[in-house]
Enzyme design. Structure first.
Site, PDB file in Angstrom:
ATOM      1  CE  LYS A   1      -9.188  -3.377   0.003  1.00  0.00           C
ATOM      2  NZ  LYS A   1      -8.524  -4.137   0.978  1.00  0.00           N
TER       3      LYS A   1
ATOM      4  CB  CYS B   1      -3.355  -6.975  20.096  1.00  0.00           C
ATOM      5  SG  CYS B   1      -3.911  -6.415  18.233  1.00  0.00           S
TER       6      CYS B   1
ATOM      7  CE  LYS C   1      -7.344   3.991  10.733  1.00  0.00           C
ATOM      8  NZ  LYS C   1      -5.813   4.072  10.660  1.00  0.00           N
TER       9      LYS C   1
ATOM     10  CB  CYS D   1       0.258  -5.355  17.831  1.00  0.00           C
ATOM     11  SG  CYS D   1      -0.818  -3.809  17.618  1.00  0.00           S
TER      12      CYS D   1
ATOM     13  CG  HIS E   1      -0.378  -0.125   2.457  1.00  0.00           C
ATOM     14  ND1 HIS E   1       0.588   0.827   3.050  1.00  0.00           N
ATOM     15  CD2 HIS E   1      -0.456  -1.080   3.500  1.00  0.00           C
ATOM     16  CE1 HIS E   1       0.751   0.389   4.276  1.00  0.00           C
ATOM     17  NE2 HIS E   1       0.389  -0.700   4.726  1.00  0.00           N
TER      18      HIS E   1
ATOM     19  CB  CYS F   1      -5.447  -3.641  20.001  1.00  0.00           C
ATOM     20  SG  CYS F   1      -3.936  -2.704  19.073  1.00  0.00           S
TER      21      CYS F   1
ATOM     22  CG  HIS G   1      -4.662  -4.122  15.223  1.00  0.00           C
ATOM     23  ND1 HIS G   1      -3.499  -3.531  15.900  1.00  0.00           N
ATOM     24  CD2 HIS G   1      -4.199  -4.103  13.822  1.00  0.00           C
ATOM     25  CE1 HIS G   1      -2.292  -3.825  14.923  1.00  0.00           C
ATOM     26  NE2 HIS G   1      -2.864  -3.849  13.790  1.00  0.00           N
TER      27      HIS G   1
ATOM     28  CG  HIS H   1       3.844  -1.379   2.446  1.00  0.00           C
ATOM     29  ND1 HIS H   1       2.901  -2.267   1.899  1.00  0.00           N
ATOM     30  CD2 HIS H   1       4.033  -1.689   3.639  1.00  0.00           C
ATOM     31  CE1 HIS H   1       2.361  -2.719   3.112  1.00  0.00           C
ATOM     32  NE2 HIS H   1       3.098  -2.565   3.882  1.00  0.00           N
TER      33      HIS H   1
HETATM   34 ZN   LIG Z   1      -2.927  -4.203  17.685  1.00  0.00          ZN
END
Ligand SMILES: [Zn+2]
Length: 506
Positions: A299, A125, A296, A128, A17, A143, A146, A20
């Site tokens: 999709k 998590c 943010k 992570c 993405h 988390c 996440h 990266h």
């Molecule tokens: Zn996490």
């Protein structure tokens, strides 16, 4: 003089993405800058092929792990190739030599008595791949990184690296080496992480749960925690533990996103101290990209910027330019296909490409396919030449990650000045009269020689387009080490074929 630049190695549980693409392109720009300064460079980027998330991603696609990793590895490599990232080493953590070296590092630390086995009950998590403390979680027990992934309760026996014995030493290292973490906001964040006693770091996962990883050398029922294994790539890429890695390692700079400051700023230095190895020279930390309006990317909103789509639509240099020009060091920056398109058209197209095309085509049409030799220079000629040399001088000096946007900006600002100069001098009027014909030659020469310097500077940011432009100008090889030098174009010489460098895109 050596310089070793690393990007993180990327989890391959999804396609590459924009994040990266960003880190690897910035690493590439820093590499090109340092090569232009005469440094010998090593740039590594690549993929992290271990861990539970990758294992599950393969299972979801009903693929064997080997086939899955092969497919994703190729996908990442293809994207970096299309982005023009001139990496010297593409990391795959499934490489045997890497795994052997990781196991060796663990065994050495274990032999020092710094790794202990114990029961752990708590929250985990999967996003992570980390155990979480109560205080790490949001109010509703998720988390924060996440929020859509439920944390799990685990009760496991694992191996742990003692971290606390090294906390003071690491703080001292940060105090003694202000360059160690840049920019300052993230150095402060790291100091904050180290302000309280550190819990032991879990460095294993039971094979009952995770099989995709490096076998723990001292217990066959476990694999190595994916972060421990991944971080070690920075050493194994340059041949550690065999001799010869030392000179590269002494000049190592890690480029990382702010979300992985903790593994790189806490775990990794402590792993190195525990193994008796020196720390990397520098952590260069960047913020993230968000959608237009600061939303943010997701999709469901449909504002995800896919690097390949952008390259297909606008060309790689539109993307490289936007990423270089519009990132901000310590706050998130906005990106969208519209923003990239606007910047491409208004900056690269209107300010740089258009001037090159107009001046070079004029020269070819009016001077029989050649670049004319200049006559005596006047004050305006001298002024624009001075501005161009000053604006591009930044590219002949060492560039840090946070310097990139301002140096790109300087090139655009001086391109405005060049356009003004060209419009004011109006070579199309000068050519009409035999008395001012020599003046016309001078204006064309000065404009194109200034553009040549700009293009040499842009080789560090948008090498493909800048290289094409230099061919059109029939420019000689840039000097090494590079500095902006005037009058390198040969007067009365043929120009190459003039193409539109940045065709307008709607
Ligand atoms: Zn996490």
């Amino acid at each position: 003089m050596k310089s070793y630049i690393t990007t993180p190695i990327y989890y391959v549980n999804g396609s590459p993405h924009i994040g990266h693409a960003f880190t690897s392109v910035m690493a590439d720009i820093l590499k090109r800058n340092r090569v232009a300064l005469g440094y010998e460079l090593m740039l590594s980027t690549g993929v992290d092929e271990h861990g539970q998330k990758n294992q599950e991603a393969a299972a979801e696609l009903d693929m064997s792990v080997t086939d899955y990793l092969e497919m994703r590895g190729k996908e990442f490599r293809d994207v970096f190739d299309r982005l023009g990232v001139a990496y010297d080493y593409f990391v795959r953590t499934s490489r045997e030599g890497h795994k052997t070296a990781v196991a060796g590092m663990e065994q050495a630390i274990f032999d020092k008595g710094l790794i202990v086995k114990k029961q752990y009950t708590g929250t985990y998590c999967k996003g992570c791949e980390e155990f979480k403390k109560e205080s790490d979680l949001t109010d509703d027990g998720q988390c924060p990184l996440h929020p859509t992934m439920k944390v799990e309760q685990t009760d496991e026996t694992n191996y742990f690296l003692k971290m606390e014995p090294y906390r003071e030493r690491l703080l001292q290292h940060i105090a003694d080496n202000p360059e160690f973490v840049q920019p300052e906001a993230f150095r402060n964040e790291l100091k904050q992480m180290l302000s309280e006693p550190l819990e032991d770091l879990c460095i294993s996962r039971p094979k009952a749960r995770v099989t995709l990883g490096v076998d723990l050398p001292f217990d066959p029922d476990f694999v190595t925690y994916v972060w421990f294994d991944a971080l070690a790539n920075y050493l194994t890429n340059i041949g550690w533990p065999e001799d010869g890695y030392e000179d590269w390692w002494a000049e190592c700079e890690h480029l990382i996103g702010k979300d992985i400051l903790k593994p790189h700023g806490v775990y990794w230095p402590i792993m190195l101290m525990a193994a008796g190895l020196p720390l990397p020279k520098k952590l260069s930390v960047h913020s993230h990209w968000v959608g237009a309006g600061g939303v943010k990317m997701s999709k469901s909103i449909g504002n995800v910027v896919d690097p390949i789509e952008v390259i297909d639509k606008l060309g790689v240099d539109a993307l490289r330019w936007y990423l270089a020009r519009h990132m901000r060091a310590d706050s998130d920056s906005q990106i969208s296909v519209d923003l990239i398109t606007q910047t491409y058209n208004s900056e690269l197209g209107n300010k740089v490409g258009n001037l090159l095309s107009r001046a070079a085509k004029f020269s070819k049409a009016r001077f029989d396919g050649t670049l004319p030799a200049p006559g005596p220079l006047n004050a305006q000629d001298e002024a624009i030449r001075k501005s161009v040399v000053e604006a591009t001088r930044g590219m002949s000096a060492w560039m840090n990650l946070a310097d990139i946007p301002a140096r790109a900006q300087a090139i655009i600002t001086v391109s405005d000045e060049m356009n003004n100069y060209f419009a004011e001098q109006a070579p199309w009027d000068l050519i009409k009269n035999e008395d001012t014909r020599e003046r016309c030659q001078t204006v064309i020469y000065v404009t194109l020689d200034c553009l040549r310097i700009v293009m040499e500077a842009l080789l560090q940011i948008i090498p493909g387009s800048a290289g094409k432009a230099l061919k059109m100008l029939n420019a000689p090889e840039p000097p090494l080490p590079w500095t902006p030098e005037l009058d390198k174009l040969q007067g009365d010489s043929e120009l190459g074929e003039i193409e539109t460098l940045f065709p307008r895109v709607q």
